[in-house]
Structures are given as structure tokens and as C-alpha cells.
Design an enzyme around this catalytic site. Structure first.
Site: not given
Ligand code: APR
Length: 231
Positions: A105, A177
Site C-alpha cells: 500500500h 491484519t
Molecule cells: N498485535 C497484533 N495484532 C493486533 C494488535 C497487536 N498489538 N493490536 C491490534 N491488532 C490486530 C487487530 O485485532 C486487527 O485484526 O490488528 C488488526 C488491525 O486491523 P486493521 O486496523 O483493519 O488494519 P489492517 O488489517 O492492516 O488494514 C488493512 O486497510 O485501511 C486500509 O490501507 C489500509 O493497510 C490498511 C488496510
């Protein structure tokens, strides 16, 4: 011959460094409308708002450090042929020492041409210490400079390279994620049927039931310590 170990990381791996995730409570998408700050339409509608949004995220990035999870990922390069496929735009994997990283991204510390954003000759890294860009900054081709970020509604140029890595992995580790956003979330489907798959997340979501995934329902650092013991 080292075994191939591929990571698919998301915002959760950077959470313990103090970087806000997107969809957890209090996450970024509770503070901003995605369509305003992370879409190509939002950029053309209000480039100043988008410029300020990424300036704020770059300022935050300058205040944080990689955490133990990033460091353990990097350390595994001693024993495995590692590729980190990340959805994150921060540079914490790089700063922790990982050397083979695919940013799906984009990258927060880079800017590019708004006319031809994926032309390698237009992609520039901001000088060390500089986190702020201005709407009237120009790219090398003279067009307005924009963040080197893949916005919603834009193609993901690195997805084929990422699928190739996942498809050749002996071990696939998904960390932090929500598996909400495609095509990144679809990468799991490229895993070989004989690959070992782990998922590290305190609140695992959208985990494909038809796949044999070893879930470590812990935060990234603690989960990575457990993974390193198990590998
Ligand atoms: N350790 C591991 N995982 C964690 C922690 C932690 N300390 N804290 C939160 N999480 C997990 C949450 O449970 C969730 O499953 O991280 C994940 C975060 O999810 P999102 O906020 O949706 O982030 P992400 O999956 O990276 O988003 C994907 O969406 O908005 C777009 O481009 C943006 O790259 C991003 C994409």
C-alpha cells in the site's frame, strides 16, 4: 537451503510501537472518513486535507520505534529466506532490520508524481528529518507531488510479486491484519496446500475456515516469541 518464510503484516504489528490501527476501537477510520483521506477522489476533492493527514502520520512515525515483533521478524532472516509482505506504510520493518520487504500500500516516507504515481523515476524518499509536505510541492515531472500511497480505488502494483512470494512459501505467518481489505487479504489463497500457516492476532477476524491455520491469539510481540519457540 533455507526454508522460505513469508510474513503478511498489517497495522497490528505496529500497534505496540504506538501507531494507531485502522479498525480497532479508536482506530484511524473512526477519526477520519476513508473516502476523504485515503481515496483518489478525496485527494482531488481536497488535496490539502489529504496532505495534512499524511503529514500527521509522518510526524507520528518520527516519534516511534520498531517493537520486539518487528525485531524478531528481522532476526528470522538468520535462519530462513524471509520476505515481509506488508500492508503498512510505516518504515518500522526496515528500521528493525528486515531486508526483503514488499509494501503493498505504498510508503509514508515517499512522495511521487500525481500524474504518473508508479513511475519509479518519480518516486522520492523525503530527506531524513523531513516529515511535512505542502500541496504546492512538485514532483520531478512538474506535477503536484502526492503521497506514495496506494489509495482505495487505485491498483495495487505489487500484488503479483506478493502472490508469487506467498505461493512459494514453506511457512506463511499473518500478523496484525483484520483481513478486511482486498486484494491483500486474498493473498492467503495463494498459500501452498503443504505450507505451514500461522496467524498472530489478539482478536483474529475473517480467518478462512477452510484453511488449516495455527492461530496464536496474542499481541504481535508475545505471539512472535511463541512462534520463534515453535518454529
Ligand atoms: N498485535 C497484533 N495484532 C493486533 C494488535 C497487536 N498489538 N493490536 C491490534 N491488532 C490486530 C487487530 O485485532 C486487527 O485484526 O490488528 C488488526 C488491525 O486491523 P486493521 O486496523 O483493519 O488494519 P489492517 O488489517 O492492516 O488494514 C488493512 O486497510 O485501511 C486500509 O490501507 C489500509 O493497510 C490498511 C488496510
Amino acid at each position: 537451503m533455507k526454508k522460505k518464510l513469508v510474513f503478511l503484516t498489517g497495522a497490528g504489528i505496529s500497534a505496540e510501537s504506538g501507531i494507531t490501527t485502522f479498525r480497532d476501537s479508536g482506530g484511524l477510520w473512526e477519526q477520519y472518513r476513508v473516502e476523504d483521506v485515503a481515496s483518489i477522489e478525496g485527494y482531488y476533492r481536497n488535496p490539502e486535507l489529504v496532505t495534512n493527514f499524511y503529514n500527521e502520520r509522518r510526524n507520528q512515525l518520527m516519534e516511534v520505534e520498531p517493537n520486539e515483533a518487528h525485531r524478531l521478524v528481522a532476526k528470522l532472516e538468520e535462519k530462513y529466506d524471509v520476505c515481509v509482505v506488508t500492508q503498512n506504510v510505516d518504515d518500522l520493518h526496515e528500521r528493525a532490520g528486515s531486508t526483503n520487504i514488499i509494501h503493498l500500500h505504498g510508503e509514508l516516507r515517499k512522495i511521487t508524481s500525481s500524474r504518473n504515481p508508479n513511475d519509479p523515476s518519480q518516486i522520492e524518499t523525503l530527506p531524513e528529518g523531513r516529515s511535512i509536505t505542502y500541496p504546492d510541492d512538485r514532483a520531478r515531472d512538474g506535477s503536484p507531488a502526492r503521497p506514495f500511497i496506494v489509495w482505495f480505488g487505485e491498483p495495487v502494483p505489487m500484488i503479483e510479486a506478493a502472490a508469487e512470494q506467498v505461493g512459494t512459501a514453506d511457512i506463511l505467518v499473518v500478523i496484525g491484519t483484520s483481513l478486511n481489505v482486498y486484494p491483500a487479504a486474498g493473498l492467503l489463497n495463494y498459500a501452498r496446500s503443504d505450507a505451514q500457516i500461522y496467524l498472530i492476532d489478539p482478536s483474529p477476524a475473517n480467518v478462512p475456515q477452510y484453511m488449516n491455520i495455527h492461530i496464536i491469539a496474542k499481541k504481535a510481540s508475545e505471539g512472535m516469541r511463541q512462534l520463534c519457540d515453535e518454529l
